[in-house]
Motif scaffolding. Structure first.
Motif, PDB file in Angstrom:
ATOM      1  N   ALA A 197      42.776  32.922  33.242  1.00 16.41           N
ATOM      2  CA  ALA A 197      42.533  34.253  33.977  1.00 16.41           C
ATOM      3  C   ALA A 197      41.257  34.326  34.664  1.00 16.41           C
ATOM      4  O   ALA A 197      40.861  35.025  35.388  1.00 16.41           O
ATOM      5  CB  ALA A 197      42.819  35.346  32.986  1.00 16.41           C
ATOM      6  N   PHE A 198      40.291  33.294  33.817  1.00 12.75           N
ATOM      7  CA  PHE A 198      38.737  33.328  34.523  1.00 12.75           C
ATOM      8  C   PHE A 198      38.840  32.648  35.778  1.00 12.75           C
ATOM      9  O   PHE A 198      39.262  31.585  35.896  1.00 12.75           O
ATOM     10  CB  PHE A 198      37.845  32.661  33.482  1.00 12.75           C
ATOM     11  N   ALA A 199      38.513  33.436  36.828  1.00 15.15           N
ATOM     12  CA  ALA A 199      38.818  32.856  38.262  1.00 15.15           C
ATOM     13  C   ALA A 199      37.871  32.254  38.888  1.00 15.15           C
ATOM     14  O   ALA A 199      38.106  31.551  39.862  1.00 15.15           O
ATOM     15  CB  ALA A 199      39.401  34.193  39.190  1.00 15.15           C
ATOM     16  N   TYR A 200      36.555  32.402  38.418  1.00 14.54           N
ATOM     17  CA  TYR A 200      35.416  32.024  39.261  1.00 14.54           C
ATOM     18  C   TYR A 200      34.853  30.571  39.124  1.00 14.54           C
ATOM     19  O   TYR A 200      33.828  30.326  38.547  1.00 14.54           O
ATOM     20  CB  TYR A 200      34.540  32.951  39.315  1.00 14.54           C
ATOM     21  N   ARG A 201      35.917  29.628  38.927  1.00 17.65           N
ATOM     22  CA  ARG A 201      35.693  28.399  38.672  1.00 17.65           C
ATOM     23  C   ARG A 201      34.840  27.590  39.756  1.00 17.65           C
ATOM     24  O   ARG A 201      34.366  26.614  39.261  1.00 17.65           O
ATOM     25  CB  ARG A 201      37.025  27.419  38.424  1.00 17.65           C
ATOM     26  N   ASN A 202      34.901  28.003  40.879  1.00 21.75           N
ATOM     27  CA  ASN A 202      34.130  27.246  41.842  1.00 21.75           C
ATOM     28  C   ASN A 202      32.757  27.968  42.171  1.00 21.75           C
ATOM     29  O   ASN A 202      31.986  27.497  42.964  1.00 21.75           O
ATOM     30  CB  ASN A 202      35.069  27.338  43.128  1.00 21.75           C
ATOM     31  N   ALA A 203      32.331  28.899  41.082  1.00 19.29           N
ATOM     32  CA  ALA A 203      30.890  29.491  41.345  1.00 19.29           C
ATOM     33  C   ALA A 203      29.931  28.515  40.887  1.00 19.29           C
ATOM     34  O   ALA A 203      30.497  27.822  39.967  1.00 19.29           O
ATOM     35  CB  ALA A 203      31.028  30.896  40.827  1.00 19.29           C
ATOM     36  N   ASN A 204      29.077  28.685  41.224  1.00 18.76           N
ATOM     37  CA  ASN A 204      27.834  27.636  40.491  1.00 18.76           C
ATOM     38  C   ASN A 204      26.862  28.226  39.521  1.00 18.76           C
ATOM     39  O   ASN A 204      26.355  27.719  38.705  1.00 18.76           O
ATOM     40  CB  ASN A 204      26.806  27.147  41.672  1.00 18.76           C
ATOM     41  N   PHE A 205      26.834  29.749  39.569  1.00 13.58           N
ATOM     42  CA  PHE A 205      26.147  30.592  38.494  1.00 13.58           C
ATOM     43  C   PHE A 205      26.729  31.837  38.278  1.00 13.58           C
ATOM     44  O   PHE A 205      27.423  32.372  39.029  1.00 13.58           O
ATOM     45  CB  PHE A 205      24.652  30.713  39.323  1.00 13.58           C
ATOM     46  N   ALA A 206      26.383  32.341  37.203  1.00 12.81           N
ATOM     47  CA  ALA A 206      26.621  33.609  36.800  1.00 12.81           C
ATOM     48  C   ALA A 206      25.373  34.227  36.578  1.00 12.81           C
ATOM     49  O   ALA A 206      24.499  33.880  35.665  1.00 12.81           O
ATOM     50  CB  ALA A 206      27.463  33.540  35.411  1.00 12.81           C
ATOM     51  N   GLN A 207      25.091  35.261  37.337  1.00 13.07           N
ATOM     52  CA  GLN A 207      23.662  36.176  37.325  1.00 13.07           C
ATOM     53  C   GLN A 207      24.027  37.469  36.493  1.00 13.07           C
ATOM     54  O   GLN A 207      24.953  38.274  36.746  1.00 13.07           O
ATOM     55  CB  GLN A 207      23.474  36.289  38.765  1.00 13.07           C
ATOM     56  N   ILE A 210      36.767  45.109  39.273  1.00 12.37           N
ATOM     57  CA  ILE A 210      37.472  44.402  38.346  1.00 12.37           C
ATOM     58  C   ILE A 210      38.591  43.301  39.049  1.00 12.37           C
ATOM     59  O   ILE A 210      38.637  42.250  38.801  1.00 12.37           O
ATOM     60  CB  ILE A 210      38.441  45.482  37.591  1.00 12.37           C
ATOM     61  N   ARG A 211      38.959  43.822  40.240  1.00 13.04           N
ATOM     62  CA  ARG A 211      39.996  43.190  41.075  1.00 13.04           C
ATOM     63  C   ARG A 211      39.088  42.246  41.763  1.00 13.04           C
ATOM     64  O   ARG A 211      39.571  41.106  41.678  1.00 13.04           O
ATOM     65  CB  ARG A 211      40.728  44.156  42.235  1.00 13.04           C
ATOM     66  N   ALA A 212      37.951  42.432  42.206  1.00 10.11           N
ATOM     67  CA  ALA A 212      37.093  41.290  42.720  1.00 10.11           C
ATOM     68  C   ALA A 212      36.856  40.252  41.771  1.00 10.11           C
ATOM     69  O   ALA A 212      36.600  39.156  42.062  1.00 10.11           O
ATOM     70  CB  ALA A 212      36.005  42.107  43.232  1.00 10.11           C
ATOM     71  N   SER A 213      36.617  40.793  40.484  1.00  5.19           N
ATOM     72  CA  SER A 213      36.383  39.600  39.560  1.00  5.19           C
ATOM     73  C   SER A 213      37.380  38.845  38.921  1.00  5.19           C
ATOM     74  O   SER A 213      37.359  37.711  38.364  1.00  5.19           O
ATOM     75  CB  SER A 213      35.803  40.367  38.370  1.00  5.19           C
ATOM     76  N   TYR A 214      38.744  39.123  39.181  1.00  7.77           N
ATOM     77  CA  TYR A 214      39.903  38.438  38.907  1.00  7.77           C
ATOM     78  C   TYR A 214      40.396  37.825  40.145  1.00  7.77           C
ATOM     79  O   TYR A 214      41.438  36.916  40.165  1.00  7.77           O
ATOM     80  CB  TYR A 214      40.880  39.263  38.138  1.00  7.77           C
ATOM     81  N   ARG A 215      40.073  38.160  41.520  1.00  7.34           N
ATOM     82  CA  ARG A 215      40.356  37.475  42.765  1.00  7.34           C
ATOM     83  C   ARG A 215      42.095  37.188  42.716  1.00  7.34           C
ATOM     84  O   ARG A 215      42.791  38.242  42.248  1.00  7.34           O
ATOM     85  CB  ARG A 215      39.755  36.295  42.883  1.00  7.34           C
ATOM     86  N   ASP A 216      42.390  36.176  43.114  1.00  3.51           N
ATOM     87  CA  ASP A 216      43.914  35.858  43.235  1.00  3.51           C
ATOM     88  C   ASP A 216      44.626  35.842  41.745  1.00  3.51           C
ATOM     89  O   ASP A 216      45.826  35.846  41.965  1.00  3.51           O
ATOM     90  CB  ASP A 216      44.005  34.462  43.922  1.00  3.51           C
ATOM     91  N   ASN A 217      44.048  36.031  40.660  1.00  2.00           N
ATOM     92  CA  ASN A 217      44.597  36.081  39.430  1.00  2.00           C
ATOM     93  C   ASN A 217      44.892  37.335  38.981  1.00  2.00           C
ATOM     94  O   ASN A 217      45.732  37.580  38.031  1.00  2.00           O
ATOM     95  CB  ASN A 217      43.636  35.461  38.227  1.00  2.00           C
ATOM     96  N   TYR A 218      44.491  38.373  39.784  1.00  2.00           N
ATOM     97  CA  TYR A 218      44.826  39.872  39.521  1.00  2.00           C
ATOM     98  C   TYR A 218      46.233  40.207  39.412  1.00  2.00           C
ATOM     99  O   TYR A 218      46.752  40.963  38.489  1.00  2.00           O
ATOM    100  CB  TYR A 218      43.849  40.939  40.145  1.00  2.00           C
ATOM    101  N   PRO A 219      47.012  39.979  40.471  1.00  2.00           N
ATOM    102  CA  PRO A 219      48.414  40.241  40.716  1.00  2.00           C
ATOM    103  C   PRO A 219      49.230  39.588  39.415  1.00  2.00           C
ATOM    104  O   PRO A 219      49.963  40.154  38.751  1.00  2.00           O
ATOM    105  CB  PRO A 219      49.124  39.650  41.813  1.00  2.00           C
ATOM    106  N   ARG A 220      48.847  38.495  38.954  1.00  2.00           N
ATOM    107  CA  ARG A 220      49.575  37.798  37.802  1.00  2.00           C
ATOM    108  C   ARG A 220      48.867  38.507  36.552  1.00  2.00           C
ATOM    109  O   ARG A 220      50.027  38.647  35.625  1.00  2.00           O
ATOM    110  CB  ARG A 220      49.324  36.328  37.919  1.00  2.00           C
ATOM    111  N   LEU A 221      48.030  38.883  36.428  1.00  2.00           N
ATOM    112  CA  LEU A 221      47.277  39.502  35.218  1.00  2.00           C
ATOM    113  C   LEU A 221      48.170  40.942  35.259  1.00  2.00           C
ATOM    114  O   LEU A 221      48.419  41.364  34.026  1.00  2.00           O
ATOM    115  CB  LEU A 221      46.058  39.785  35.167  1.00  2.00           C
ATOM    116  N   ALA A 222      48.188  41.679  36.343  1.00  2.00           N
ATOM    117  CA  ALA A 222      49.010  42.924  36.129  1.00  2.00           C
ATOM    118  C   ALA A 222      50.392  42.636  35.831  1.00  2.00           C
ATOM    119  O   ALA A 222      51.149  43.540  35.213  1.00  2.00           O
ATOM    120  CB  ALA A 222      48.743  43.609  37.639  1.00  2.00           C
ATOM    121  N   GLU A 223      51.018  41.618  36.416  1.00  2.00           N
ATOM    122  CA  GLU A 223      52.461  41.346  35.984  1.00  2.00           C
ATOM    123  C   GLU A 223      52.504  41.212  34.450  1.00  2.00           C
ATOM    124  O   GLU A 223      53.284  41.684  33.718  1.00  2.00           O
ATOM    125  CB  GLU A 223      53.076  40.269  36.686  1.00  2.00           C
TER     126      GLU A 223
END
Length: 467
Positions: A368-378, A425-438
């Motif tokens: 569910a953690f979606a930001y695998r292509n980010a380089n930093f968490a600020q 919240i939606r922005a933080s899960y990106r494309d994973n949000y619909p599956r999480l909602a299901e």
């Protein structure tokens, strides 16, 4: 209105106890780590075992009580408590068992990371966690788990092998790759949306002694240090983790007295590679731009993971804002330097945690953690022990975040968010949000578990997930 008789009957079924307004320990029991949060629950259930958790979930559901779940009580936005509802306090669930042969550890949902470190270090092992040992295992894990071992070993959720979960209907299931794999996927970053996790099983790594500590530079050099750090950490061996920070030097040993209280920029390092190579690895760090202090030294991993505990005890005022960052541009660095020079208190800070190495080798759709292509968490945090400082630490944090957000990837690490609304919240899960909602619809269709960064089981969200 709760029926007194039903409450009495409920209390009689528990090994733990129910705390409510008027009890001598009510005010102490309702406290959370962030003193800016002041909630007054109707009931706090101090659970002693899984049966207490099941009975508490059933009671909250059957009596239409707002339900919150609290482990270590560290959640910045106060999402481990609520007004007028029922709080499940897991702090009495403290079992930890290390399996030396399998290199795993089973951890009950009320444990803190310091307790896990204590247990696993005796076997010369560790699992990825955060940077403050008083943090609860459950909250940090379910949001993802960034920390000192991320580049080498991945996120905490990348090392989660199994979880026992009490669901909204009061049943308990075990979620892993074979059993309830959809729930297992959602738990790895989806927060407390799907149930109460009463135990976790983590993979362990041979991490015992590390070479670690801070390197500090003068605050006036922050732009140069950030530019250097941006390039250095991307090419550094994965055995080396380091997060950038604006901070003030703690006024206590082992820091030199001449630096006590001085605002600085710096990097907090953790090197897990061969000790004989540490000097070589740190040579470019120690030689860059004349640091005020290069304080790395060998230490047990639990010592590093507890190093910030004294600086950030429970009961201070906290205001958080966070973002993921793909690229640390020169324009963003200029804004960091501007706001880093304006830290409102000695404990206020900004951290940039690297997200690369092992974290990048997992696909965004694998957990569910979606930001695998980010380089930093600020993360930007205003902190003070004085309630009168709340307005100024909040203003500094918000202004800083608003200046940097245009340079961000859009979403944020949910463990470092306040209550910021559904769009965030939606922005933080990106494309994973619909599956999480299901999955939410399947396991918690009435949204009993909603005191969190809430994923709504809406028809619209479920419809999106099926197209």
């Amino acid at each position: 209105m709760l029926n007194p008789e039903s409450l009495t009957q409920f209390s009689a079924t528990l090994r733990g106890r129910v705390v409510q307004a008027g009890d001598a320990d009510y005010d102490e029991s309702r406290k959370v780590y962030n003193a800016m949060i002041d909630r007054t629950p109707r009931l706090i259930v101090k659970c002693r075992d899984v049966a207490d958790v099941i009975r508490s979930v059933n009671f909250a559901r059957d009596h239409s009580l707002l339900l919150a779940v609290r482990g270590g009580a560290h959640n910045g936005g106060g999402l481990g408590t609520c007004d007028d509802g029922l709080v499940i306090d897991l702090s009495g669930l403290k079992g930890i068992r290390v399996d030396q042969q399998a290199r795993t550890v089973r951890v009950d949902g009320g444990c803190t990371w310091g307790e896990v470190d204590h247990a696993t270090h005796a076997f010369g092992m560790a699992t990825p966690c955060g940077i403050i040992s008083t943090t609860g295992v459950g909250g940090l894990t379910l949001g993802g788990g960034l920390g000192h071992l991320s580049r080498k070993c991945g996120l905490t959720v990348d090392n989660l092998l199994e979880a026992d979960v009490v669901l909204a209907d009061g049943s308990m299931v075990t979620a892993n790759a074979e059993s309830h794999p959809d729930l297992y996927w959602a738990l790895r970053g989806g927060g407390g949306n799907f149930g109460v996790v009463t135990s976790f099983v983590f993979r362990l790594h041979p991490v015992s002694m590390v070479v670690a500590g801070p390197t500090f530079w003068d605050l006036d050099k922050s732009a140069e240090v950030l530019q250097w750090y941006r390039d250095f950490i991307a090419k550094a061996p994965e055995d080396l983790n380091g997060f950038f920070a604006f901070t003030s030097v703690p006024p206590a040993p082992p820091f030199p007295e001449a630096l006590h209280g001085r605002p600085v920029c710096g990097v907090v390092w953790c090197y897990t590679g061969p000790a004989e190579k540490a000097d070589e690895v740190f040579k470019p760090v120690a030689e860059f731009n004349s640091p005020l202090l290069h304080g790395v030294q060998p230490m047990p991993f639990p010592a590093l993971n507890s190093a910030f505990d004294g600086l950030y005890p429970p009961g201070h005022q906290w205001y958080w804002r966070a973002d993921f960052v793909n690229a640390l541009s020169d324009a963003a660095i200029a804004e960091h330097a501007r706001f880093g020079a304006q830290m409102p208190t000695g404990q206020s800070t900004m951290h940039l945690y690297p997200i690369d190495g092992a974290v990048h080798r997992v696909k965004s759709s694998d957990t569910a953690f979606a930001y695998r292509n980010a380089n930093f968490a600020q993360v930007i945090v205003g902190v003070s022990p004085d309630p009168q400082d709340a307005p100024k630490i909040t203003a500094w944090t918000k202004n800083y975040w608003e200046a940097l957000h245009p340079h961000s990837a859009g979403g944020a690490y949910v463990n470092m968010m306040m209550d910021e609304g559904e769009d965030r919240i939606r922005a933080s899960y990106r494309d994973n949000y619909p599956r999480l909602a299901e999955i939410k619809k399947r396991y918690d269709p009435e949204n009993l578990f909603r005191v969190n960064q809430n994923i709504r089981p809406s028809k619209e969200a479920v419809a999106l997930a099926t197209h």
